[in-house]
Design a protein around this motif. Structure first.
Motif, PDB file in Angstrom:
ATOM      1  N   VAL A 187       0.852  -1.202   0.000  1.00 36.13           N
ATOM      2  CA  VAL A 187       0.000   0.000   0.000  1.00 36.13           C
ATOM      3  C   VAL A 187       0.883   1.246   0.000  1.00 36.13           C
ATOM      4  O   VAL A 187       0.609   2.218  -0.721  1.00 36.13           O
ATOM      5  CB  VAL A 187      -0.942   0.035   1.226  1.00 36.13           C
ATOM      6  N   ARG A 188       1.958   1.213   0.794  1.00 32.83           N
ATOM      7  CA  ARG A 188       2.845   2.387   0.857  1.00 32.83           C
ATOM      8  C   ARG A 188       3.435   2.694  -0.520  1.00 32.83           C
ATOM      9  O   ARG A 188       3.523   3.857  -0.918  1.00 32.83           O
ATOM     10  CB  ARG A 188       4.000   2.115   1.834  1.00 32.83           C
ATOM     11  N   GLU A 189       3.810   1.649  -1.246  1.00 37.55           N
ATOM     12  CA  GLU A 189       4.382   1.867  -2.586  1.00 37.55           C
ATOM     13  C   GLU A 189       3.355   2.521  -3.512  1.00 37.55           C
ATOM     14  O   GLU A 189       3.681   3.366  -4.326  1.00 37.55           O
ATOM     15  CB  GLU A 189       4.848   0.525  -3.183  1.00 37.55           C
ATOM     16  N   GLU A 190       2.101   2.132  -3.367  1.00 37.15           N
ATOM     17  CA  GLU A 190       1.043   2.720  -4.202  1.00 37.15           C
ATOM     18  C   GLU A 190       0.777   4.162  -3.763  1.00 37.15           C
ATOM     19  O   GLU A 190       0.560   5.042  -4.608  1.00 37.15           O
ATOM     20  CB  GLU A 190      -0.231   1.864  -4.089  1.00 37.15           C
ATOM     21  N   ALA A 191       0.814   4.395  -2.444  1.00 40.04           N
ATOM     22  CA  ALA A 191       0.521   5.741  -1.917  1.00 40.04           C
ATOM     23  C   ALA A 191       1.491   6.771  -2.492  1.00 40.04           C
ATOM     24  O   ALA A 191       1.093   7.893  -2.835  1.00 40.04           O
ATOM     25  CB  ALA A 191       0.599   5.725  -0.390  1.00 40.04           C
ATOM     26  N   VAL A 192       2.749   6.364  -2.633  1.00 41.48           N
ATOM     27  CA  VAL A 192       3.770   7.278  -3.155  1.00 41.48           C
ATOM     28  C   VAL A 192       3.417   7.743  -4.571  1.00 41.48           C
ATOM     29  O   VAL A 192       3.707   8.876  -4.962  1.00 41.48           O
ATOM     30  CB  VAL A 192       5.150   6.552  -3.150  1.00 41.48           C
ATOM     31  N   LYS A 193       2.707   6.878  -5.303  1.00 38.46           N
ATOM     32  CA  LYS A 193       2.347   7.238  -6.688  1.00 38.46           C
ATOM     33  C   LYS A 193       1.182   8.219  -6.753  1.00 38.46           C
ATOM     34  O   LYS A 193       0.796   8.659  -7.826  1.00 38.46           O
ATOM     35  CB  LYS A 193       1.961   5.966  -7.463  1.00 38.46           C
ATOM     36  N   HIS A 194       0.550   8.472  -5.602  1.00 38.85           N
ATOM     37  CA  HIS A 194      -0.629   9.363  -5.592  1.00 38.85           C
ATOM     38  C   HIS A 194      -0.425  10.474  -4.554  1.00 38.85           C
ATOM     39  O   HIS A 194      -1.128  10.520  -3.537  1.00 38.85           O
ATOM     40  CB  HIS A 194      -1.900   8.557  -5.263  1.00 38.85           C
TER      41      HIS A 194
END
Ligand code: NAI
Length: 336
Positions: A187-194
């Motif tokens: 989830v953290r990796e995805e959060a960085v993209k947004h």
């Protein structure tokens, strides 16, 4: 106006009564829908000897959108949950449950407006259980990077699509360091993209307390399967019960819309069930298929009927019937 072909599964228990009303409300919006009615659950078991006939799955696969009444699952023995089978067969990996407080319903909080995004395919719901030795059983909690990634991507995409501000990931990675740890890392990796969407994390026990003392802080709640199951009912309780909570099971191309509640066998066939949850699921469905104005119309009409308070089913403290509630929503739409 383009025509939408939609699979309709009336379902078990109160399902046929409430879906009938939802269909009437959707048709009253003027949206052009052709319904393909198919069976699942106990009714399908009686007719076909299988609670999930191939033609039901084929219909949803073809039309890509379905409105589904609740389906009964026997407790303990009996057939496997048909809901689970539908989700697995069509890879509906995201469970979406908007929870919004209605004006006119007495609850301790006025500012509840959240969406719970629950991973739908794995975790302790993988169905992998075995007896280790007599008296000892093991249930396997499966968490994969692939499923965690696609549900995270889904949650942040929904946040952007619906102008939401924040995603909160719920976990127990302090104890389940590998499984919840992998979920959280992904989830953290995805959060960085947004970067435009605020992101925070809460340990599940704290999240449960926060949910009952300050639910207004939540915008989008992103969870694994089990936590999401529990939190969606908890959140529904905060806005006045299951009769008001819609949901959807969504995959890359296919979406099945339903009420959060079950088939309520205790009140089935009496015309007293609250149809609002399935009507709101219908509104969510209209939004999903691009009929945004019709969706808003249905939601506004439901809000007006509830806040006026003249027509209410028993679960909301009134005496109105299922059909009267549906008629009131249609009348309220006509006045908009
Ligand atoms: P339930 O949600 O059917 O009922 C719980 C309580 O809420 C009952 O007292 C019922 O009368 C009441 N209730 C539920 N929906 C209502 C409505 N629209 N209006 C007024 N009152 C309502 O949960 P329960 O009793 O645990 O499950 C009954 C069956 O439904 C089981 O076989 C279960 O597996 C199935 N189920 C199916 C679901 C689905 O198809 N998505 C979801 C949850 C349960």
């Amino acid at each position: 106006m383009s025509k939408h072909k939609i699979t309709l599964i009336p379902g078990d228990g109160i399902g046929p009564e409430i879906t009938r009303v939802a269909v009437e409300v959707i048709e009253a919006t003027g949206v052009n829908v052709e319904w393909e009615s198919v069976l699942a659950g106990e009714s399908a078991l009686c007719e076909y000897g299988d609670p999930l006939p191939d033609e039901t799955i084929a219909s949803i696969r073809k039309n890509k959108v379905a409105l589904k009444g609740p389906l009964t699952t026997p407790v303990g023995g009996g057939f496997q949950s048909v809901n689970l089978r539908i989700r697995k067969a069509l890879d509906l990996y995201a469970n979406l449950r908007p929870v919004k407080k209605f004006k006119g319903i007495e609850t301790p909080f006025d500012n509840i407006d959240m969406i719970i995004v629950r991973e739908n395919t794995e975790d302790l719901y993988s169905g992998l259980e075995h007896i280790v030795v007599p008296g000892v059983v093991e249930s396997l909690k499966i968490i994969t990077e692939k499923a965690s990634r696609r549900i995270s991507h889904f949650a942040f995409s929904i946040a952007e699509r619906w102008n939401r501000k924040k995603v909160t990931a719920v976990h127990k990675a302090n104890i389940m360091k590998l499984s919840d740890g992998l979920f959280l890392k992904t989830v953290r990796e995805e959060a960085v993209k947004h970067p435009k969407i605020e992101y925070n994390e809460l340990i599940v026990d704290n999240a449960a307390m926060q949910m009952v003392i300050n639910p207004g802080q939540f915008d989008i709640l992103l969870t694994e399967n089990l936590y999401g199951d529990i939190f969606s009912d908890l959140a529904a309780g905060l806005i006045g019960g299951l009769g008001l909570a819609p949901g959807a099971n969504i995959g890359d191309e296919i979406a099945v819309f339903e009420a959060v509640h079950g088939s309520a066998p205790d009140i089935a066939g009496k015309n007293i069930a609250n149809p609002i949850a399935i009507i709101l699921a219908g509104a969510l469905m209209l939004e999903w298929i691009g009929e945004v104005d019709a969706a808003r119309k249905v939601e506004k009409a439901v809000q007006n009927v509830i806040s006026e308070g003249k027509v209410r089913t028993r679960d909301l403290g009134g005496n109105s019937s299922t059909t009267e509630m549906g008629e009131a929503v249609i009348e309220a739409m006509e006045k908009l």
